[in-house]
Write a protein that holds these residues in place. Sequence first.
Motif, PDB file in Angstrom:
ATOM      1  N   GLU A 173       1.436  -3.332   4.112  1.00 22.56           N
ATOM      2  CA  GLU A 173       1.574  -2.713   2.782  1.00 22.56           C
ATOM      3  C   GLU A 173       1.835  -3.777   1.738  1.00 22.56           C
ATOM      4  O   GLU A 173       2.671  -4.660   1.929  1.00 22.56           O
ATOM      5  N   ASN A 222       0.157  -2.909  -4.287  1.00 23.58           N
ATOM      6  CA  ASN A 222      -0.869  -1.996  -4.816  1.00 23.58           C
ATOM      7  C   ASN A 222      -1.577  -1.157  -3.761  1.00 23.58           C
ATOM      8  O   ASN A 222      -2.261  -0.207  -4.106  1.00 23.58           O
ATOM      9  N   ALA A 223      -1.469  -1.570  -2.516  1.00 23.49           N
ATOM     10  CA  ALA A 223      -2.315  -0.894  -1.522  1.00 23.49           C
ATOM     11  C   ALA A 223      -1.713  -1.009  -0.126  1.00 23.49           C
ATOM     12  O   ALA A 223      -0.814  -1.815   0.117  1.00 23.49           O
ATOM     13  N   LYS A 265     -12.705   2.845   2.013  1.00 24.81           N
ATOM     14  CA  LYS A 265     -11.720   3.359   1.040  1.00 24.81           C
ATOM     15  C   LYS A 265     -11.312   4.757   1.465  1.00 24.81           C
ATOM     16  O   LYS A 265     -12.091   5.709   1.364  1.00 24.81           O
ATOM     17  N   VAL A 320      -8.467   1.079   3.580  1.00 26.25           N
ATOM     18  CA  VAL A 320      -7.559   0.792   2.471  1.00 26.25           C
ATOM     19  C   VAL A 320      -7.216   2.067   1.706  1.00 26.25           C
ATOM     20  O   VAL A 320      -8.090   2.877   1.414  1.00 26.25           O
ATOM     21  N   GLU A 330      -4.788   3.318  -1.775  1.00 29.60           N
ATOM     22  CA  GLU A 330      -3.971   2.800  -2.881  1.00 29.60           C
ATOM     23  C   GLU A 330      -2.514   3.173  -2.649  1.00 29.60           C
ATOM     24  O   GLU A 330      -2.215   4.171  -1.989  1.00 29.60           O
ATOM     25  N   ALA A 331      -1.642   2.357  -3.217  1.00 28.99           N
ATOM     26  CA  ALA A 331      -0.213   2.650  -3.089  1.00 28.99           C
ATOM     27  C   ALA A 331       0.049   4.029  -3.666  1.00 28.99           C
ATOM     28  O   ALA A 331      -0.452   4.370  -4.739  1.00 28.99           O
ATOM     29  N   GLN A 361      -1.128   6.778  -2.734  1.00 28.24           N
ATOM     30  CA  GLN A 361      -2.245   7.725  -2.542  1.00 28.24           C
ATOM     31  C   GLN A 361      -1.966   8.698  -1.396  1.00 28.24           C
ATOM     32  O   GLN A 361      -2.213   9.897  -1.498  1.00 28.24           O
TER      33      GLN A 361
END
Length: 479
Positions: free
Chosen positions: A30, A33-34, A90, A51, A53-54, A56
Amino acid sequence: MSYLPIQQLLKTAPINTQVTVKGWVRTKRESKNAVFIALNDGSTINTIQAVAEAGQLPEETLKLITTGACVAFTGQLVPSQGSGQAVELKIEDVTIYGPADPEKYPLQPKRHSLEFLRELAHLRPRTNTFSAILRVRHALAFAVHQYFNDNGFYYLNTPIITASDAEGAGEMFRVTTLDAVKPPLTEDGKVDYSQDFFGKETNLTVSGQLEGELGALALGKIYTFGPTFRAENSNTTRHLAEFWMIEPEMAFFELEDNMRLAEDFVKTVIRYALQHCADDLAFLDNRLKEEEKTKKKEEQSEMGLLDKLHFVISNEFVKLTYTDAIDILVNSKPAKKKQFQYEVSWGVDLQSEHERYLVEKHFKKPVILTNYPREIKAFYMKQDADGKTVRAMDVLFPGIGEIIGGSQREDDMDKLVARMHEVGIEPETLWWYLDTRRFGSAPHAGFGLGFERLVLFVTGMGNIRDVIPFPRAPKTAEF
Ligand code: ATP
Ligand code: MN
């Protein structure tokens, strides 16, 4: 939900399409941002990076994505921002199939010792090293069948339960349904096997050769590839109690033809692995380099794994007689300095230290040794004219010692029977074997290759227990 194996996904890399991958989490990292997750599904040594996003993913989902958990990710496949991979997924949707409590899951994303992993044979296929070994093992097995099929051999399944002992008694596993505590006894107090399931004493096979010969003298060229059992009570790095043996047997082949076949066969299957397991072998090559670094300088091997495999397929094997090999050994430095644990002289059975001296120090190449003394070889080997040696051949490999044992077979009924008497085998017990010499006998030859010794060589591993999924050895049958 349809999905692609990661191996195919990475190869075809359908950028900007929605894909689903399913597999086991290797690592989770971690950043601000992601979150980056490396996922592996066993189809390849490579992982796919997924991946999110943080923020998400819901906290409770993220908590379940830990090393060892089984998950599915769906999302767009895009070119990767980071180095180390060309594409990444993603994450749009997550399914958690099976979490793996990080407090209890024994495999962590770090290097575990091979000894530790042997205790975890049920989970070790999830590691890079063991999944690579298992894929290489598969490729080699496939190549074995392909080689023989391409060369006009028929696959013959020889029995696993046998009443004969091809190699001499003492190291066989008995098969019985008799009561272990109170077996029926004969009048003179011995176990009465006539009351056993097969009406006689039976064991697990130590070799399919004798039945293989029956096949060769009917079909021309046959091979077996099956489980083989030896109650070897020696805890070596080259012996298993249950292993897989490949035994071709060919009518009209003499010793020289047999040697040519063995060399071509081994080279061809190694070449197949080099062509079809490039990623796995590159990984194993690297693994071995790291392991070598931990050794003392003088014990480090000069060649890497890939170098060694290329070297073997591009050089002719050395061929020499046992008698010439003994000359070399007797005059060798370790013999003169008494560094061999076992002394050598004409007539002794070569120990692994002698075989490895010839291969690794003297010739630095695979070696085929032929024409061994008859006393140290099996009764069915064809006798040479000198009456002292037989048409045997052992193929010796660096790091392993004997990988193949074979011979031209005795096709002369009288000589064969005489030899059986000498070694104490009742010819009547093998009447069916002798029938091949009685009716339509032919010169023929064959050999046995221990499949795990081949896998050992090709993967560069040091212990035979690490190249079979669930090893069987003394006091080892947990899984
Ligand atoms: P070794 O001297 O190494 O014990 P062997 O002379 O008993 O071998 P063979 O009876 O000629 O071997 O068997 C043919 C091949 O089977 C060997 O060359 C080897 O590759 C393999 N092999 C034999 N015993 C084992 C074992 N216990 N575990 C794994 N492979 C084996
Ligand atoms: Mn043996």
